[in-house]
Design a protein around this motif. Structure first.
Motif, PDB file in Angstrom:
ATOM      1  N   HIS A  50       0.860  -1.181   0.000  1.00 13.36           N
ATOM      2  CA  HIS A  50       0.000   0.000   0.000  1.00 13.36           C
ATOM      3  C   HIS A  50       0.898   1.232   0.000  1.00 13.36           C
ATOM      4  O   HIS A  50       1.617   1.483   0.973  1.00 13.36           O
ATOM      5  CB  HIS A  50      -0.930   0.021   1.217  1.00 13.36           C
ATOM      6  CG  HIS A  50      -1.767   1.249   1.269  1.00 13.36           C
ATOM      7  ND1 HIS A  50      -2.885   1.415   0.480  1.00 13.36           N
ATOM      8  CD2 HIS A  50      -1.618   2.403   1.971  1.00 13.36           C
ATOM      9  CE1 HIS A  50      -3.399   2.612   0.721  1.00 13.36           C
ATOM     10  NE2 HIS A  50      -2.653   3.229   1.606  1.00 13.36           N
ATOM     11  N   ARG A  57       6.835   0.997  -8.981  1.00  6.31           N
ATOM     12  CA  ARG A  57       6.492   0.087 -10.083  1.00  6.31           C
ATOM     13  C   ARG A  57       6.585  -1.322  -9.530  1.00  6.31           C
ATOM     14  O   ARG A  57       7.632  -1.741  -9.040  1.00  6.31           O
ATOM     15  CB  ARG A  57       7.439   0.267 -11.264  1.00  6.31           C
ATOM     16  CG  ARG A  57       7.127  -0.672 -12.416  1.00  6.31           C
ATOM     17  CD  ARG A  57       7.833  -0.319 -13.721  1.00  6.31           C
ATOM     18  NE  ARG A  57       9.217   0.007 -13.589  1.00  6.31           N
ATOM     19  CZ  ARG A  57      10.218  -0.676 -14.157  1.00  6.31           C
ATOM     20  NH1 ARG A  57       9.971  -1.741 -14.898  1.00  6.31           N
ATOM     21  NH2 ARG A  57      11.465  -0.283 -14.001  1.00  6.31           N
ATOM     22  N   ARG A  65       2.566  -2.925 -12.774  1.00  2.00           N
ATOM     23  CA  ARG A  65       1.635  -1.834 -12.465  1.00  2.00           C
ATOM     24  C   ARG A  65       2.408  -0.733 -11.766  1.00  2.00           C
ATOM     25  O   ARG A  65       3.267  -1.015 -10.926  1.00  2.00           O
ATOM     26  CB  ARG A  65       0.527  -2.365 -11.573  1.00  2.00           C
ATOM     27  CG  ARG A  65      -0.519  -1.346 -11.269  1.00  2.00           C
ATOM     28  CD  ARG A  65      -1.773  -1.986 -10.755  1.00  2.00           C
ATOM     29  NE  ARG A  65      -2.592  -0.918 -10.182  1.00  2.00           N
ATOM     30  CZ  ARG A  65      -3.479  -1.100  -9.249  1.00  2.00           C
ATOM     31  NH1 ARG A  65      -3.707  -2.299  -8.774  1.00  2.00           N
ATOM     32  NH2 ARG A  65      -4.174  -0.089  -8.772  1.00  2.00           N
ATOM     33  N   LEU A  67       2.193   2.215  -9.159  1.00  2.00           N
ATOM     34  CA  LEU A  67       1.326   2.610  -8.056  1.00  2.00           C
ATOM     35  C   LEU A  67       1.724   3.971  -7.522  1.00  2.00           C
ATOM     36  O   LEU A  67       2.910   4.259  -7.359  1.00  2.00           O
ATOM     37  CB  LEU A  67       1.440   1.613  -6.904  1.00  2.00           C
ATOM     38  CG  LEU A  67       1.188   0.144  -7.203  1.00  2.00           C
ATOM     39  CD1 LEU A  67       1.509  -0.693  -5.987  1.00  2.00           C
ATOM     40  CD2 LEU A  67      -0.239  -0.054  -7.636  1.00  2.00           C
ATOM     41  N   GLY A  68       0.716   4.788  -7.208  1.00  5.37           N
ATOM     42  CA  GLY A  68       0.919   6.065  -6.545  1.00  5.37           C
ATOM     43  C   GLY A  68       0.260   6.030  -5.180  1.00  5.37           C
ATOM     44  O   GLY A  68      -0.315   5.015  -4.761  1.00  5.37           O
ATOM     45  N   GLY A  70      -1.963   5.929  -2.115  1.00  3.78           N
ATOM     46  CA  GLY A  70      -3.318   5.430  -1.906  1.00  3.78           C
ATOM     47  C   GLY A  70      -3.645   4.156  -2.651  1.00  3.78           C
ATOM     48  O   GLY A  70      -4.720   3.586  -2.454  1.00  3.78           O
ATOM     49  N   GLU A  71      -2.740   3.677  -3.495  1.00  2.00           N
ATOM     50  CA  GLU A  71      -3.023   2.459  -4.264  1.00  2.00           C
ATOM     51  C   GLU A  71      -2.441   1.231  -3.567  1.00  2.00           C
ATOM     52  O   GLU A  71      -1.402   1.298  -2.918  1.00  2.00           O
ATOM     53  CB  GLU A  71      -2.478   2.585  -5.682  1.00  2.00           C
ATOM     54  CG  GLU A  71      -3.196   3.681  -6.474  1.00  2.00           C
ATOM     55  CD  GLU A  71      -2.738   3.742  -7.912  1.00  2.00           C
ATOM     56  OE1 GLU A  71      -3.497   3.256  -8.780  1.00  2.00           O
ATOM     57  OE2 GLU A  71      -1.628   4.261  -8.148  1.00  2.00           O
ATOM     58  N   THR A  72      -3.129   0.098  -3.761  1.00  2.00           N
ATOM     59  CA  THR A  72      -2.794  -1.141  -3.066  1.00  2.00           C
ATOM     60  C   THR A  72      -2.790  -2.304  -4.045  1.00  2.00           C
ATOM     61  O   THR A  72      -3.649  -2.375  -4.927  1.00  2.00           O
ATOM     62  CB  THR A  72      -3.839  -1.421  -1.961  1.00  2.00           C
ATOM     63  OG1 THR A  72      -3.926  -0.284  -1.099  1.00  2.00           O
ATOM     64  CG2 THR A  72      -3.480  -2.647  -1.143  1.00  2.00           C
ATOM     65  N   VAL A  73      -1.815  -3.212  -3.874  1.00  2.00           N
ATOM     66  CA  VAL A  73      -1.730  -4.414  -4.709  1.00  2.00           C
ATOM     67  C   VAL A  73      -1.353  -5.597  -3.828  1.00  2.00           C
ATOM     68  O   VAL A  73      -0.564  -5.463  -2.891  1.00  2.00           O
ATOM     69  CB  VAL A  73      -0.691  -4.240  -5.838  1.00  2.00           C
ATOM     70  CG1 VAL A  73      -0.358  -5.559  -6.503  1.00  2.00           C
ATOM     71  CG2 VAL A  73      -1.183  -3.263  -6.880  1.00  2.00           C
ATOM     72  N   TRP A  92       5.846   3.058   1.594  1.00  2.00           N
ATOM     73  CA  TRP A  92       4.706   2.166   1.464  1.00  2.00           C
ATOM     74  C   TRP A  92       4.634   1.247   2.667  1.00  2.00           C
ATOM     75  O   TRP A  92       5.595   1.094   3.411  1.00  2.00           O
ATOM     76  CB  TRP A  92       4.782   1.347   0.169  1.00  2.00           C
ATOM     77  CG  TRP A  92       5.879   0.332   0.115  1.00  2.00           C
ATOM     78  CD1 TRP A  92       5.791  -0.986   0.445  1.00  2.00           C
ATOM     79  CD2 TRP A  92       7.231   0.541  -0.285  1.00  2.00           C
ATOM     80  NE1 TRP A  92       7.000  -1.604   0.277  1.00  2.00           N
ATOM     81  CE2 TRP A  92       7.904  -0.690  -0.178  1.00  2.00           C
ATOM     82  CE3 TRP A  92       7.939   1.661  -0.735  1.00  2.00           C
ATOM     83  CZ2 TRP A  92       9.243  -0.840  -0.489  1.00  2.00           C
ATOM     84  CZ3 TRP A  92       9.279   1.515  -1.043  1.00  2.00           C
ATOM     85  CH2 TRP A  92       9.923   0.283  -0.925  1.00  2.00           C
TER      86      TRP A  92
END
Length: 149
Positions: A50, A57, A65, A67-68, A70-73, A92
């Protein structure tokens, strides 16, 4: 809070695996631009990324993907993954439900004298990379490829 220097990164243990009953671990990472671990597989636990700030990246399996904040993977256990910091720095959270990843970080890290990035040491030597892979294997983590270029 506990701060550790893990390779060229700063890690803050936000929630240690042994604080609750489910083994949930939350680590905050701060890494410099270009930081990228070798492609690896966690065999014992899923790993959630997160992003708090910066650009990360993330490669999971064959997909990538960017990610900036607020983004979660999710990087599921058993699936090769790695990342690369694509901004001047990135912070993160890594969330796992088990103790292996946290204990790997603790084993390879040293106490941080201050809550900021350590002095840069550059990429690991071949000997250091071999030690890293050996220690990782003791915690169910297998190195399977190079970092992202």
């Amino acid at each position: 809070m506990e701060y550790l220097w893990f390779l060229n990164t700063l890690v803050c243990i936000r929630v240690a695996w042994n604080q609750g009953t489910d083994g949930i671990s939350v680590l905050e990472h701060h890494a410099p631009e270009g930081d990228s671990p070798p492609l690896h597989v966690h065999h014992t636990e899923d790993e959630v990324f997160h992003v708090l700030d910066g650009v990360l990246r993330l490669r999971v399996a064959e997909g990538e993907r960017v990610l900036g904040a607020g983004e979660t993977v999710l990087a599921p256990k058993g699936v090769p993954h790695t990342y690369r910091v694509e901004s001047a720095g990135c912070r993160w959270l890594t969330v796992t439900a088990g103790r292996d990843f946290e204990n790997f970080v603790r084993t390879m890290a040293r106490p941080a004298w201050r809550p900021e990035l350590p002095p840069p040491s550059g990429p690991p030597t071949p000997e250091e990379a071999a030690v890293l892979a050996d220690v990782a294997s003791r915690f169910g983590i297998e190195v399977v490829g190079p970092p992202l270029g």
